[in-house]
Design a protein around this motif. Structure first.
Motif, mmCIF file in Angstrom:
data_model
loop_
_atom_site.group_PDB
_atom_site.id
_atom_site.type_symbol
_atom_site.label_atom_id
_atom_site.label_comp_id
_atom_site.label_asym_id
_atom_site.label_seq_id
_atom_site.Cartn_x
_atom_site.Cartn_y
_atom_site.Cartn_z
ATOM 1 N N ASP A 102 -28.657 19.097 -8.047
ATOM 2 C CA ASP A 102 -29.788 18.446 -8.701
ATOM 3 C C ASP A 102 -29.378 17.180 -9.450
ATOM 4 N N ASP A 103 -28.149 16.716 -9.214
ATOM 5 C CA ASP A 103 -27.736 15.414 -9.762
ATOM 6 C C ASP A 103 -28.594 14.310 -9.160
ATOM 7 N N GLU A 104 -28.832 13.271 -9.947
ATOM 8 C CA GLU A 104 -29.460 12.078 -9.398
ATOM 9 C C GLU A 104 -28.428 11.293 -8.595
ATOM 10 N N VAL A 105 -28.860 10.726 -7.500
ATOM 11 C CA VAL A 105 -27.951 9.950 -6.651
ATOM 12 C C VAL A 105 -27.287 8.842 -7.445
ATOM 13 N N VAL A 111 -25.609 1.905 -7.451
ATOM 14 C CA VAL A 111 -26.504 0.939 -6.827
ATOM 15 C C VAL A 111 -27.937 1.469 -6.780
ATOM 16 N N PHE A 112 -28.122 2.789 -6.922
ATOM 17 C CA PHE A 112 -29.464 3.385 -6.897
ATOM 18 C C PHE A 112 -30.130 3.411 -8.270
ATOM 19 N N GLU A 113 -29.497 2.863 -9.291
ATOM 20 C CA GLU A 113 -30.069 2.918 -10.635
ATOM 21 C C GLU A 113 -31.394 2.175 -10.748
ATOM 22 N N THR A 114 -31.633 1.201 -9.875
ATOM 23 C CA THR A 114 -32.876 0.430 -9.945
ATOM 24 C C THR A 114 -34.024 1.120 -9.230
ATOM 25 N N GLN A 115 -33.755 2.227 -8.536
ATOM 26 C CA GLN A 115 -34.789 2.944 -7.812
ATOM 27 C C GLN A 115 -35.321 4.117 -8.622
ATOM 28 N N ALA A 116 -36.479 4.638 -8.204
ATOM 29 C CA ALA A 116 -36.991 5.865 -8.804
ATOM 30 C C ALA A 116 -35.960 6.974 -8.595
ATOM 31 N N PRO A 117 -35.800 7.869 -9.574
ATOM 32 C CA PRO A 117 -34.756 8.903 -9.460
ATOM 33 C C PRO A 117 -34.894 9.753 -8.199
ATOM 34 N N ILE A 118 -33.793 9.835 -7.468
ATOM 35 C CA ILE A 118 -33.715 10.685 -6.274
ATOM 36 C C ILE A 118 -32.549 11.642 -6.491
ATOM 37 N N THR A 119 -32.769 12.935 -6.226
ATOM 38 C CA THR A 119 -31.690 13.903 -6.412
ATOM 39 C C THR A 119 -30.995 14.192 -5.087
ATOM 40 N N LEU A 120 -29.792 14.748 -5.175
ATOM 41 C CA LEU A 120 -29.060 15.138 -3.971
ATOM 42 C C LEU A 120 -29.828 16.205 -3.203
ATOM 43 N N ARG A 121 -30.486 17.121 -3.921
ATOM 44 C CA ARG A 121 -31.261 18.165 -3.254
ATOM 45 C C ARG A 121 -32.400 17.559 -2.433
ATOM 46 N N THR A 127 -36.828 15.327 1.258
ATOM 47 C CA THR A 127 -37.982 15.091 0.379
ATOM 48 C C THR A 127 -37.741 13.891 -0.538
ATOM 49 N N SER A 128 -36.833 13.001 -0.142
ATOM 50 C CA SER A 128 -36.487 11.843 -0.980
ATOM 51 C C SER A 128 -37.514 10.720 -0.880
ATOM 52 N N GLY A 129 -38.327 10.728 0.163
ATOM 53 C CA GLY A 129 -39.294 9.652 0.373
ATOM 54 C C GLY A 129 -38.882 8.647 1.432
ATOM 55 N N TYR A 130 -37.629 8.686 1.886
ATOM 56 C CA TYR A 130 -37.222 7.783 2.971
ATOM 57 C C TYR A 130 -37.892 8.217 4.271
ATOM 58 N N SER A 131 -38.317 7.239 5.060
ATOM 59 C CA SER A 131 -39.080 7.529 6.266
ATOM 60 C C SER A 131 -38.171 7.715 7.477
ATOM 61 N N THR A 132 -38.765 8.269 8.541
ATOM 62 C CA THR A 132 -38.036 8.439 9.798
ATOM 63 C C THR A 132 -37.596 7.097 10.362
ATOM 64 N N VAL A 133 -38.487 6.111 10.301
ATOM 65 C CA VAL A 133 -38.164 4.783 10.828
ATOM 66 C C VAL A 133 -37.016 4.161 10.049
ATOM 67 N N GLN A 134 -37.016 4.316 8.710
ATOM 68 C CA GLN A 134 -35.905 3.787 7.909
ATOM 69 C C GLN A 134 -34.581 4.424 8.321
ATOM 70 N N GLY A 135 -34.604 5.705 8.581
ATOM 71 C CA GLY A 135 -33.377 6.401 8.958
ATOM 72 C C GLY A 135 -32.854 6.024 10.317
ATOM 73 N N ASN A 136 -33.761 5.589 11.206
ATOM 74 C CA ASN A 136 -33.355 5.221 12.557
ATOM 75 C C ASN A 136 -33.042 3.740 12.707
ATOM 76 N N ALA A 137 -33.139 2.986 11.608
ATOM 77 C CA ALA A 137 -32.841 1.557 11.668
ATOM 78 C C ALA A 137 -31.369 1.341 11.996
ATOM 79 N N PRO A 160 -40.277 9.739 -4.317
ATOM 80 C CA PRO A 160 -39.443 10.926 -4.103
ATOM 81 C C PRO A 160 -40.150 12.198 -4.561
ATOM 82 N N GLY A 161 -39.996 13.250 -3.752
ATOM 83 C CA GLY A 161 -40.545 14.546 -4.117
ATOM 84 C C GLY A 161 -42.018 14.735 -3.806
ATOM 85 N N THR A 162 -42.666 13.758 -3.190
ATOM 86 C CA THR A 162 -44.110 13.855 -2.930
ATOM 87 C C THR A 162 -44.438 14.303 -1.512
ATOM 88 N N GLY A 163 -43.446 14.481 -0.677
ATOM 89 C CA GLY A 163 -43.711 14.917 0.690
ATOM 90 C C GLY A 163 -42.428 15.132 1.454
#
Length: 463
Positions: A102-105, A111-121, A127-137, A160-163
């Protein structure tokens, strides 16, 4: 006397299990032969784990135009099954006290300090909010650290955490965390802390360099297949799909995940990995997709020219892995019947392949559309006097509207359709090169027809 009786009973149980699988193996051999012929897959290897019993077998060849046979030690790309290894590495670091799930990334990658908090879990459970298309870039040429910076700058597509959205980006970021905390590259960490201790001596993490013993992948191509040789992977995608392994090695891996013992990680951590990671992830644990009703944890893998599946049935201490050096076509040359059929039959369950008419119909439509546009172009020339006679608002509209629709078709086929597959046009071309060729053919022939009508209407003698 008691010890002798226990040993005899154990041997009898093993003999019965081996006999039952021998019968299943006869059915499997017939099923594999039938579906390899229909799918055009050159080679396949599989393994079945039942308690301490490990059985592996193989069929076919490493490359379609050669005779080298596939064996249980032949290497295949396992694609996204790699995610379970990345999750296992994170759990190891957690047990070593270097992080908590449950640590924040940002606490490990500033470098992730400027983003909304995302946890390792959240990364582990998609459930971090990154999309499929972003991952396949594309990430070719990037180190994991550079890929992490890229993902931090892009930010997640939703809060993060909304879907729940499956994304390779999550595991690429986790790979950067592993490197930051361990001081090793991702390939070095996984090979020295997971693969070698597990006795997986065939297996490696791809880093862009050739690996001896790796089967050649095969892509779908116009109702058939063609070899795909560019499969050495890259560093940026390694944690999400960069491991190559054999059926024999994967059997050892599944056995370790099922044995209920403390070894690579504790038995408690193994059990946690195949439970839902949180309320927002009821069907995904830590690197494993979950089927709560069936009691299975599984993961499939797809890379250009390869498909794989690994399945665990923890309650029964059974597992199956199937590796194929071919990726499925759009309704033709599908390999999913092989993947799921072999898996089900190995577990003693029935399997019936679906018709697959949805993707098959789409493929046929894209195949026929260029022919229709070419026929319409010939018709436009034959009926050229009628085109030249068009006048007024209605005539102008009928002449120019096809050109507008041709532009709309280009946007839909080359822009929107690939996103329905969760990728870009270039990404889709890696898996379905013939289908992408047909998309271009549709766009080009529609434009030829539309422009030809205008040229004919505004040149030559008017009626």
């Amino acid at each position: 006397m008691r010890h002798i009786l226990i040993a005899v009973l154990a041997l009898l149980a093993l003999a019965l299990a081996t006999s039952a699988f021998a019968q299943t193996s006869d059915d499997l051999d017939a099923f594999i032969a039938r579906h390899m012929a229909s799918s055009g897959a050159p080679g396949l290897a599989y393994a079945f784990v039942d308690g301490e019993s490990l059985v592996s077998d193989a069929s076919g060849v490493m490359r379609s135009d050669e005779n080298a046979p596939v064996t249980p030690h032949t290497l295949f790309r396992i694609g996204s099954v790699t995610k379970s290894f990345t999750a296992l590495a994170i759990v190891q670091l957690a047990e070593a006290g270097q992080l908590t799930l449950d640590d924040e990334v940002a606490s490990h990658l500033p470098v992730f300090e400027t983003q909304a908090p995302i946890t390792l879990r959240q990364l582990l459970s998609h459930t971090s909010g990154y999309s499929t298309v972003q991952g396949n870039a594309a990430a070719s040429g990037l180190t994991l650290s550079e890929r992490g910076v890229q993902m931090a700058q892009d930010g997640p597509a939703q809060a993060p955490g909304t879907g729940w959205t499956y994304s390779n980006a999550n595991y690429q970021i986790l790979g950067a965390v592993i490197e930051a905390l361990s001081g090793q590259t991702y390939p070095d960490y996984v090979e020295s802390n997971i693969l070698r201790p597990a006795g997986m001596h065939d297996s490696h993490v791809l880093n862009g360099e050739p690996v001896e013993g790796l089967a050649t992948g095969h892509q779908p191509w116009m109702f058939g297949r063609r070899p795909h040789d560019a499969h050495w992977g890259d560093r940026g995608h390694a944690p999400s799909g960069g491991i190559v392994s054999s059926a024999a090695d994967m059997a050892r891996y599944l056995s370790l995940m099922l044995n209920g013992k403390d070894d690579l990680v504790s038995a408690a951590s193994k059990a946690e990995m195949v439970r839902p990671a949180g309320e927002g992830s009821p069907y995904y644990g830590l690197g494993w997709a979950l089927d709560p009703e069936g009691g299975y944890a599984l993961h499939t893998g797809l890379t250009p020219g390869f498909e794989a599946i690994a399945l665990l049935e923890p309650a029964q201490q059974r597992g199956v892995v199937v590796l194929i050096n071919a990726s499925g076509g759009m309704g033709y040359g599908e390999v999913q019947p092989l993947l799921y059929g072999v898996t089900n039959l190995a577990l003693g369950e029935h399997y019936e392949a679906g018709a697959g008419w949805g993707p098959r119909s789409l493929y046929l439509l894209m195949l026929l559309m260029p022919l229709v546009y070419l026929a319409a172009s010939v018709s436009a020339w034959v009926l050229r006097d009628g085109l030249r006679a068009k006048s007024g608002i209605a005539g102008i509209f009928s002449l120019w509207f096809p050109l507008v629709m041709s532009g709309v078709l280009a946007v839909v086929l080359l822009g929107l359709l690939p996103r329905l597959f969760g990728t870009t046009l270039g990404g889709l071309a890696l898996y379905q090169p013939d289908f992408v060729l047909l998309l271009y053919a549709c766009v080009i022939t529609s434009a030829i027809w539309a422009v030809l009508r205008l040229v004919i209407a505004h040149t030559g003698p008017r009626a």
